[in-house]
Design an enzyme around this catalytic site. Structure first.
Site, PDB file in Angstrom:
ATOM      1  N   SER A   8      12.199  50.560 -48.198  1.00  0.00           N
ATOM      2  CA  SER A   8      11.760  50.245 -49.570  1.00  0.00           C
ATOM      3  C   SER A   8      12.336  51.270 -50.545  1.00  0.00           C
ATOM      4  CB  SER A   8      10.235  50.263 -49.647  1.00  0.00           C
ATOM      5  OG  SER A   8       9.859  50.288 -51.007  1.00  0.00           O
ATOM      6  N   HIS A  33      14.798  46.648 -49.258  1.00  0.00           N
ATOM      7  CA  HIS A  33      13.564  46.060 -49.809  1.00  0.00           C
ATOM      8  C   HIS A  33      13.369  46.607 -51.222  1.00  0.00           C
ATOM      9  CE1 HIS A  33       9.500  44.290 -49.473  1.00  0.00           C
ATOM     10  NE2 HIS A  33       9.093  45.355 -50.161  1.00  0.00           N
ATOM     11  N   ASP A  35      11.022  46.580 -54.643  1.00  0.00           N
ATOM     12  CA  ASP A  35       9.676  46.283 -55.136  1.00  0.00           C
ATOM     13  C   ASP A  35       9.675  46.178 -56.651  1.00  0.00           C
ATOM     14  OD1 ASP A  35       7.932  46.334 -52.745  1.00  0.00           O
ATOM     15  OD2 ASP A  35       8.797  48.333 -52.522  1.00  0.00           O
ATOM     16  N   MET A  37       7.543  45.494 -59.995  1.00  0.00           N
ATOM     17  CA  MET A  37       6.153  45.544 -60.476  1.00  0.00           C
ATOM     18  C   MET A  37       6.120  45.452 -61.988  1.00  0.00           C
ATOM     19  SD  MET A  37       4.860  48.718 -58.172  1.00  0.00           S
ATOM     20  CE  MET A  37       5.161  48.783 -56.404  1.00  0.00           C
ATOM     21  N   HIS A  66      10.791  41.823 -53.457  1.00  0.00           N
ATOM     22  CA  HIS A  66       9.342  41.586 -53.387  1.00  0.00           C
ATOM     23  C   HIS A  66       8.779  41.644 -54.800  1.00  0.00           C
ATOM     24  CE1 HIS A  66       5.247  43.470 -51.894  1.00  0.00           C
ATOM     25  NE2 HIS A  66       5.089  42.284 -52.444  1.00  0.00           N
ATOM     26  N   MET A  68       6.007  41.687 -57.387  1.00  0.00           N
ATOM     27  CA  MET A  68       4.581  41.905 -57.667  1.00  0.00           C
ATOM     28  C   MET A  68       4.405  41.712 -59.161  1.00  0.00           C
ATOM     29  SD  MET A  68       4.171  45.078 -55.072  1.00  0.00           S
ATOM     30  CE  MET A  68       5.952  45.226 -54.963  1.00  0.00           C
ATOM     31  N   MET A 137       0.726  42.181 -46.675  1.00  0.00           N
ATOM     32  CA  MET A 137       0.533  43.500 -47.298  1.00  0.00           C
ATOM     33  C   MET A 137      -0.486  44.278 -46.476  1.00  0.00           C
ATOM     34  SD  MET A 137       2.545  43.919 -49.903  1.00  0.00           S
ATOM     35  CE  MET A 137       1.912  45.579 -50.118  1.00  0.00           C
ATOM     36  N   GLY A 142       1.302  48.044 -55.112  1.00  0.00           N
ATOM     37  CA  GLY A 142       1.383  48.819 -56.351  1.00  0.00           C
ATOM     38  C   GLY A 142       1.990  50.198 -56.171  1.00  0.00           C
ATOM     39  N   PHE A 143       1.815  50.777 -55.003  1.00  0.00           N
ATOM     40  CA  PHE A 143       2.265  52.159 -54.812  1.00  0.00           C
ATOM     41  C   PHE A 143       2.771  52.372 -53.386  1.00  0.00           C
ATOM     42  CE2 PHE A 143      -1.162  51.935 -57.866  1.00  0.00           C
ATOM     43  CZ  PHE A 143      -0.625  52.596 -58.970  1.00  0.00           C
ATOM     44  N   GLY A 144       3.730  53.275 -53.269  1.00  0.00           N
ATOM     45  CA  GLY A 144       4.162  53.707 -51.939  1.00  0.00           C
ATOM     46  C   GLY A 144       3.209  54.777 -51.430  1.00  0.00           C
ATOM     47  N   GLY A 145       3.317  55.094 -50.159  1.00  0.00           N
ATOM     48  CA  GLY A 145       2.603  56.236 -49.588  1.00  0.00           C
ATOM     49  C   GLY A 145       1.106  56.049 -49.396  1.00  0.00           C
ATOM     50  N   ASP A 175       4.305  45.264 -44.883  1.00  0.00           N
ATOM     51  CA  ASP A 175       4.689  46.190 -45.952  1.00  0.00           C
ATOM     52  C   ASP A 175       3.519  47.093 -46.321  1.00  0.00           C
ATOM     53  OD1 ASP A 175       5.844  47.358 -48.162  1.00  0.00           O
ATOM     54  OD2 ASP A 175       6.036  45.516 -49.331  1.00  0.00           O
ATOM     55  N   GLY A 176       3.700  48.402 -46.114  1.00  0.00           N
ATOM     56  CA  GLY A 176       2.683  49.367 -46.501  1.00  0.00           C
ATOM     57  C   GLY A 176       2.204  50.206 -45.331  1.00  0.00           C
ATOM     58  N   GLY A 177       2.453  51.519 -45.410  1.00  0.00           N
ATOM     59  CA  GLY A 177       1.960  52.424 -44.372  1.00  0.00           C
ATOM     60  C   GLY A 177       2.628  52.260 -43.025  1.00  0.00           C
TER      61      GLY A 177
HETATM   62  C1  DX5 Z   1       3.816  48.620 -52.239  1.00  0.00           C
HETATM   63  C2  DX5 Z   1       5.203  48.161 -51.931  1.00  0.00           C
HETATM   64  C3  DX5 Z   1       5.808  48.746 -50.707  1.00  0.00           C
HETATM   65  C4  DX5 Z   1       5.876  50.252 -50.709  1.00  0.00           C
HETATM   66  C5  DX5 Z   1       5.771  50.703 -49.280  1.00  0.00           C
HETATM   67  O1  DX5 Z   1       3.282  47.866 -53.253  1.00  0.00           O
HETATM   68  O2  DX5 Z   1       5.252  46.752 -51.778  1.00  0.00           O
HETATM   69  O3  DX5 Z   1       7.057  48.170 -50.394  1.00  0.00           O
HETATM   70  O4  DX5 Z   1       7.037  50.747 -51.291  1.00  0.00           O
HETATM   71  O5  DX5 Z   1       5.704  52.086 -49.251  1.00  0.00           O
HETATM   72  P1  DX5 Z   1       5.186  52.900 -47.989  1.00  0.00           P
HETATM   73  O6  DX5 Z   1       6.046  52.505 -46.827  1.00  0.00           O
HETATM   74  O7  DX5 Z   1       5.374  54.320 -48.415  1.00  0.00           O
HETATM   75  O8  DX5 Z   1       3.745  52.525 -47.774  1.00  0.00           O
HETATM   76 ZN    ZN Z   2       7.170  45.764 -50.997  1.00  0.00          ZN
END
Ligand code: DX5
Ligand code: ZN
Length: 221
Positions: A8, A33, A35, A37, A66, A68, A137, A142-145, A175-177
């Site tokens: 991502s 990937h 994202d 938003m 993706h 959002m 999801m 909305g956010f990474g990490g 997607d996510g974590g």
């Molecule tokens: C969150 C995004 C993800 C995000 C994943 O809304 O859709 O693609 O970047 O980030 P990580 O892998 O750090 O959870």
């Molecule tokens: Zn994503």
């Protein structure tokens, strides 16, 4: 070779974006990937067409975009022009999901539908056969990490059952974590595509991290 790995770019270093694109080109990853938003569907903004076009100009692998955003149907042709190969919209953002999915296909892109953590797999029963991919999801978008939501594993198992039962060819993306701990469990549950942001880009050796994810399918857990 599965799992398909899609780093991502949200977690990339935007001051040195080209370096990160070249790293993904060189790596064992399969897709980029991206994202998108809008500050409405999710409480965050990311980037739009100019950045997608810039990534497309240097990327040597497909762009998995993706969305959002609310009312994604307004921009389908523009995302195609910007370089998207696979376009995923959120179930929660589409009033006329069937029409939107077929608009994406008419633009010659693969069509995906994403489910927020609270949206049940059963809501896809009447459209699963039209989909190229379902994105589960495993955090709130909305956010990474963010921290992985464990319930996602059961959801993937249910989705795999639905896909088998319906004869759909849809891939399951998560997607996510995603990291070295969650990846093997996700593949075991039925995931085909692993998205990873922080786990890849916040590491000293992102190439090694991508390889670890790529091997998630072959590990016994
Ligand atoms: C969150 C995004 C993800 C995000 C994943 O809304 O859709 O693609 O970047 O980030 P990580 O892998 O750090 O959870
Ligand atoms: Zn994503």
């Amino acid at each position: 070779m599965k799992p398909i790995i899609a780093p991502s770019m949200l977690s990339a270093d935007f001051c040195h974006l080209k370096d990160d694109i070249l790293m993904v080109n060189e790596s064992k990853a399969d897709w980029f990937h991206l994202d998108i938003m809008d500050g409405l569907f999710v409480p965050n903004y990311s980037f739009g067409m100019p950045v997608i076009k810039a990534i497309a100009s240097a990327a040597e692998k497909p762009l998995d975009v993706h969305l959002m955003i609310v009312q994604p149907e307004r921009y389908i042709a523009e995302f195609k022009k910007a370089g998207a190969d696979l376009l995923t919209v959120h179930w929660e953002a589409c009033t006329h999901l069937h029409r939107t999915v077929h608009q994406i296909k008419a633009e010659d892109m693969l069509a995906g539908v994403a489910l927020n953590p609270h949206t049940p797999v059963s809501f896809l029963e009447d459209i699963i056969q039209d989909l190229d991919m379902v994105l589960v999801m495993s955090v709130n978008p909305g956010f990474g990490g963010q921290k992985f939501i464990e319930q996602s594993l059961k959801k993937i198992e249910k989705l795999r059952e639905l896909i088998i039962k319906s004869g759909s060819q849809a891939l399951i993306e998560v997607d996510g974590g995603v990291d070295a701990d969650t990846a093997p469990k996700l593949v075991k549950a039925g995931a085909d595509v692993l998205v990873a942001g922080n786990y890849v880009f916040k590491a000293d050796n992102p190439l090694e991290r991508i390889e670890t994810l790529k091997k998630a399918g072959s590990r016994k857990k």
